[in-house]
Motif scaffolding. Sequence first.
Motif, PDB file in Angstrom:
ATOM      1  N   LYS A  18      -8.745   1.113   3.903  1.00  0.00           N
ATOM      2  CA  LYS A  18      -9.079   1.841   2.670  1.00  0.00           C
ATOM      3  C   LYS A  18     -10.467   2.431   2.806  1.00  0.00           C
ATOM      4  O   LYS A  18     -11.409   1.723   3.174  1.00  0.00           O
ATOM      5  CB  LYS A  18      -9.029   0.864   1.488  1.00  0.00           C
ATOM      6  N   GLU A  46      -6.185   5.119   3.787  1.00  0.00           N
ATOM      7  CA  GLU A  46      -5.952   5.698   2.453  1.00  0.00           C
ATOM      8  C   GLU A  46      -7.319   5.985   1.837  1.00  0.00           C
ATOM      9  O   GLU A  46      -8.152   5.089   1.687  1.00  0.00           O
ATOM     10  CB  GLU A  46      -5.164   4.750   1.541  1.00  0.00           C
ATOM     11  N   TYR A  47      -7.569   7.262   1.520  1.00  0.00           N
ATOM     12  CA  TYR A  47      -8.806   7.649   0.846  1.00  0.00           C
ATOM     13  C   TYR A  47      -8.572   7.531  -0.657  1.00  0.00           C
ATOM     14  O   TYR A  47      -7.546   8.004  -1.165  1.00  0.00           O
ATOM     15  CB  TYR A  47      -9.179   9.094   1.169  1.00  0.00           C
ATOM     16  N   CYS A  48      -9.520   6.909  -1.347  1.00  0.00           N
ATOM     17  CA  CYS A  48      -9.369   6.769  -2.792  1.00  0.00           C
ATOM     18  C   CYS A  48     -10.746   6.729  -3.450  1.00  0.00           C
ATOM     19  O   CYS A  48     -11.769   6.863  -2.777  1.00  0.00           O
ATOM     20  CB  CYS A  48      -8.571   5.503  -3.100  1.00  0.00           C
ATOM     21  N   GLU A  92     -13.003   4.178   0.322  1.00  0.00           N
ATOM     22  CA  GLU A  92     -13.208   4.507  -1.079  1.00  0.00           C
ATOM     23  C   GLU A  92     -14.516   5.267  -1.257  1.00  0.00           C
ATOM     24  O   GLU A  92     -15.558   4.849  -0.743  1.00  0.00           O
ATOM     25  CB  GLU A  92     -13.248   3.208  -1.900  1.00  0.00           C
ATOM     26  N   THR A 151       0.862  -1.183   0.000  1.00  0.00           N
ATOM     27  CA  THR A 151       0.000   0.000   0.000  1.00  0.00           C
ATOM     28  C   THR A 151       0.900   1.235   0.000  1.00  0.00           C
ATOM     29  O   THR A 151       2.103   1.146   0.263  1.00  0.00           O
ATOM     30  CB  THR A 151      -0.886   0.058   1.262  1.00  0.00           C
ATOM     31  N   ASN A 171      -3.582  -1.224   7.699  1.00  0.00           N
ATOM     32  CA  ASN A 171      -4.022  -0.490   6.503  1.00  0.00           C
ATOM     33  C   ASN A 171      -5.547  -0.499   6.384  1.00  0.00           C
ATOM     34  O   ASN A 171      -6.167  -1.561   6.421  1.00  0.00           O
ATOM     35  CB  ASN A 171      -3.459  -1.158   5.255  1.00  0.00           C
ATOM     36  N   PHE A 185      -5.527  -4.634   2.325  1.00  0.00           N
ATOM     37  CA  PHE A 185      -6.066  -3.710   3.325  1.00  0.00           C
ATOM     38  C   PHE A 185      -6.763  -4.530   4.400  1.00  0.00           C
ATOM     39  O   PHE A 185      -7.509  -5.468   4.098  1.00  0.00           O
ATOM     40  CB  PHE A 185      -7.058  -2.729   2.687  1.00  0.00           C
ATOM     41  N   THR A 240      -0.700   2.801  -4.158  1.00  0.00           N
ATOM     42  CA  THR A 240      -0.895   1.430  -3.710  1.00  0.00           C
ATOM     43  C   THR A 240      -0.824   0.470  -4.897  1.00  0.00           C
ATOM     44  O   THR A 240      -1.453   0.706  -5.927  1.00  0.00           O
ATOM     45  CB  THR A 240      -2.255   1.330  -2.987  1.00  0.00           C
ATOM     46  N   VAL A 266     -11.897  -2.257   4.838  1.00  0.00           N
ATOM     47  CA  VAL A 266     -12.315  -1.476   3.663  1.00  0.00           C
ATOM     48  C   VAL A 266     -13.702  -0.897   3.917  1.00  0.00           C
ATOM     49  O   VAL A 266     -14.608  -1.606   4.354  1.00  0.00           O
ATOM     50  CB  VAL A 266     -12.347  -2.352   2.385  1.00  0.00           C
TER      51      VAL A 266
END
Length: 471
Positions: free
Chosen positions: A169, A204-206, A171, A5, A167, A275, A269, A278
């Motif tokens: 995520k 982690e924003y995606c 999204e 990541t 980690n 992750f 990533t 999520v």
Amino acid sequence: MSPKTLYDKIWDAHVVDTQDDGTCLLYIDRHLVHEVTSPQAFEGLRMTGRKVRAPEKTIAVPDHNVPTTLDREKGIENEESRIQVEALDKNARDFGINYYPVSDIRQGIVHIVGPEQGWTLPGMTVVCGDSHTATHGAFGALAHGIGTSEVEHVLATQTLIQKKSKNMKVEITGKLRPGVTAKDITLSVIGATGTAGGTGYVIEYCGEAIRDLSMEGRMTVCNMAIEGGARAGLIAPDEKTFEYVKGRPHAPKGAQWEAALTWWKTLKTDEGAHFDKVVTLKGEDIAPVVTWGTSPEDVLPITGAVPSPEDFKGGKVEAAARSIEYMGLTPGQKLTDIKIDTVFIGSCTNGRIEDLRAAAEILKGKKIADGIRAMVVPGSGLVRAQAEEEGLAQIFIDAGFEWRLAGCSMCLAMNPDQLSPGERCAATSNRNFEGRQGRGGRTHLMSPAMAAAAAVTGHLTDVRDFMLTHA
Ligand SMILES: CC(C)[C@H](C(=O)O)[C@@H](O)C(=O)O
Ligand code: SF4
């Protein structure tokens, strides 16, 4: 090599040493300092005859305690506040670190000044004795708050003892609807995960809706990662990031820029990276939101109503009852019927130029409702100057807002800008805790456009309706 990541990559690039129990020594690229959490740390250095290890990577600015009224050169009345700011002045001089005193136009909230001056860059580790250091994660930096003893450790060694987080995520898919902003995203995420949802994780924003945000919007999102319990929040850097950073006073130049860019482009990533958690939200499902209670997770679409404690489970029932009572609300009451006394537009969440543009857009040619006290506090002296140049300041003044100097101001009650008991505020900041803005004060968190609309109507307002009826 197994896929990594973005967080793994930045972490691995900074580990200096690893113990058997997984504790690591991390190299720190940027150390930001403000007056509240640093005095004892510098005192600790002084007492043991140590220096700041990397003064060129250490950046200090007073923000929490400084008055934001135009007459602030008269000095700070509150003794504790004055002592903290004077200590920072002296420490910055004695230890030879980068410093933006109150007299410097670049002074402002530390999390706005860092990116603005190009101190914050992709792939870096950034720390500060302040929980909202997560803001800098918008650049694809690993950025988080540290305690005062850690501030001393970083000052002395330019390293930090850390254990790696897990980690996570988050999204946000698709597009946002009109009237929905980065603030609505970040509050809605906390509404969905709760304030402990991110505990033990780096987020982690995606997703498309995050990619579509400007750098300033991304900072707003990452700023509140900590309110969702996460150690840090970050967003992979892209062309928008590089564009924002390029040419800033402390960004690399020439061949160094090219070398940096080559590395920065690898900061994403890998396909198939793992992750541990999520969370996915659909962009089109996010509405303009406001908080009704005393925790950032107490958030609902503005079209909603104050909940009843029975709507919750377990320990949350009591917490909700307490929140509703403290906030002086009635279950079932429409959120748009909640009258306010004060409007605060500013803070490291929403005190940047785009935030002021969004608020000014709503306020253009209008006046705030009778009896409302409203202020705009730019996040830095440069934001203030820019807003004056663009004519935004005049829009605020004409509407009846106070146009202030830069600082944390009414985000927290550490300076003269405070709510009185029972006073209710529409605020663009990030914490609505009991007494956060002054003892007995009540805070509703929202976006700058929503706060501006509330200033005009005198009650919490759906910015979408406002735009239709006030066009
Ligand atoms: C005073 C400071 C340590 C604090 C923080 O850590 O966040 C403040 O900035 C806040 O927003 O509550
Ligand atoms: S603006 Fe508010 S949240 Fe940000 S650093 Fe200052 S007090 Fe903390």
